[in-house]
Design a protein around this motif. Structure first.
Motif, short mmCIF file in Angstrom:
data_model
loop_
_atom_site.label_atom_id
_atom_site.label_comp_id
_atom_site.label_asym_id
_atom_site.label_seq_id
_atom_site.Cartn_x
_atom_site.Cartn_y
_atom_site.Cartn_z
N TYR A 29 -3.47 9.41 -14.37
CA TYR A 29 -2.97 8.06 -14.15
C TYR A 29 -1.45 8.11 -14.28
CZ TYR A 29 -7.84 7.03 -15.37
OH TYR A 29 -9.21 7.02 -15.44
N GLY B 183 -0.49 4.94 -9.60
CA GLY B 183 -1.72 5.34 -8.95
C GLY B 183 -2.58 6.25 -9.81
N THR C 299 -8.14 13.44 -4.30
CA THR C 299 -7.87 12.07 -3.84
C THR C 299 -6.69 11.51 -4.61
OG1 THR C 299 -9.36 11.04 -5.47
CG2 THR C 299 -10.30 11.60 -3.32
N ILE C 300 -5.96 10.61 -3.96
CA ILE C 300 -4.90 9.86 -4.62
C ILE C 300 -4.99 8.42 -4.16
CG2 ILE C 300 -3.23 10.57 -2.85
CD1 ILE C 300 -1.05 10.30 -5.02
N ASN C 301 -5.06 7.52 -5.12
CA ASN C 301 -5.13 6.09 -4.82
C ASN C 301 -3.92 5.40 -5.43
OD1 ASN C 301 -7.77 6.25 -3.59
ND2 ASN C 301 -8.63 6.43 -5.64
N TYR C 302 -3.13 4.76 -4.58
CA TYR C 302 -1.98 4.01 -5.07
C TYR C 302 -2.47 2.62 -5.48
CZ TYR C 302 0.47 7.77 -2.72
OH TYR C 302 0.91 9.01 -2.32
N GLU C 303 -2.51 2.41 -6.77
CA GLU C 303 -3.01 1.15 -7.31
C GLU C 303 -2.29 0.86 -8.62
OE1 GLU C 303 -6.95 2.44 -9.72
OE2 GLU C 303 -7.04 2.84 -7.56
N ALA D 242 0.82 -1.21 0.00
CA ALA D 242 0.00 0.00 0.00
C ALA D 242 0.85 1.26 0.00
CB ALA D 242 -0.93 -0.01 1.21
N HIS E 289 -7.28 12.35 -8.59
CA HIS E 289 -8.45 13.11 -9.05
C HIS E 289 -8.26 14.58 -8.68
CE1 HIS E 289 -11.21 9.70 -10.10
NE2 HIS E 289 -10.32 9.06 -9.36
N LYS F 165 4.38 4.16 -4.06
CA LYS F 165 3.90 5.41 -4.64
C LYS F 165 4.33 5.58 -6.10
CE LYS F 165 3.87 7.86 -0.21
NZ LYS F 165 4.37 9.03 0.56
#
Length: 209
Positions: A62, A26, A193-197, A20, A29, A23
């Motif tokens: 992205y 990700g 928002t930031i999502n590490y994916e 998780a 938005h 970095k």
């Protein structure tokens, strides 16, 4: 046997926590606000009372390593008090904007009359951005102030070097790092928002037309 199960479970949970924290990939938005009245040209001021003062939109970035792709959601059609409907369009027929940190180049993907086109875009002169003295915390990142002169006037960028890509919303770019916020007289943007994916390489790679 019970001890082994506990150790395996603990190791599995630790592995998830470590993943998780990656970095390098990700999705971010951004919320955009356009100050429409401030953007009117002198010969357009006669329409000032016919359009709203602001319009809101979003961009999604992205990233995978030093490559990034940005897509924009156009503002929804607005209905005025007199019943008139106003359609606000930001930019041209752009589908996506690509940044390649390895080559230092950027491209805009547009579509017109059913045909897609890639256009290489120039970055600002790296010597022109002027670091400021202020900081701003966005999504937990302490961002530094960087001032640049854009096509629409002076911009203040809020930049962090803690993410692997360069640039940000509204075609902003600086060698200082990733742009999480933008302030100007005509528009502003901020990462919400930031999502590490995982982001597939093909998503951020310039398409072959």
């Amino acid at each position: 046997m019970q001890r082994n199960i506990i150790l395996i479970t603990a190791f599995f949970l630790f592995g998830l926590a470590a993943a998780a924290q990656d970095k390098t990939q990700g999705v971010i938005h951004y919320d955009l606000t356009m100050f429409l009245h401030a953007s009117l040209k002198p010969d357009q001021l006669q329409y000032k009372d016919m359009i709203p003062e602001t319009a809101n939109s979003q961009e999604v970035l992205y990233f995978n390593g030093n490559k990034a792709k940005i897509t924009r959601h156009q503002p929804e059609e607005l209905q005025m008090e007199d019943g008139a409907r106003v359609h606000i369009k930001m930019g041209d027929n752009e589908l996506a904007f690509y940044e390649d940190g390895a080559t230092g180049k950027a491209w805009a993907l547009t579509e017109a009359d059913g045909k897609k086109k890639l256009t290489e875009k120039d970055h600002p002169d790296p010597a022109k951005p002027r670091p400021g003295n202020n900081t701003r915390t966005i999504l937990g990142f302490v961002c530094k102030e960087v001032n640049v002169n854009g096509k629409n006037g002076p911009l203040t960028l809020w930049v962090t070097p803690e993410l692997p890509f360069r640039g940000g919303p509204l075609h902003t770019w600086t060698p200082e790092g990733a742009v999480l916020g933008v302030d100007s007289k005509k528009f502003k943007a901020v990462a919400t928002t930031i999502n590490y994916e995982p982001v597939k390489e093909e998503v951020v790679t310039i398409p072959t037309l």
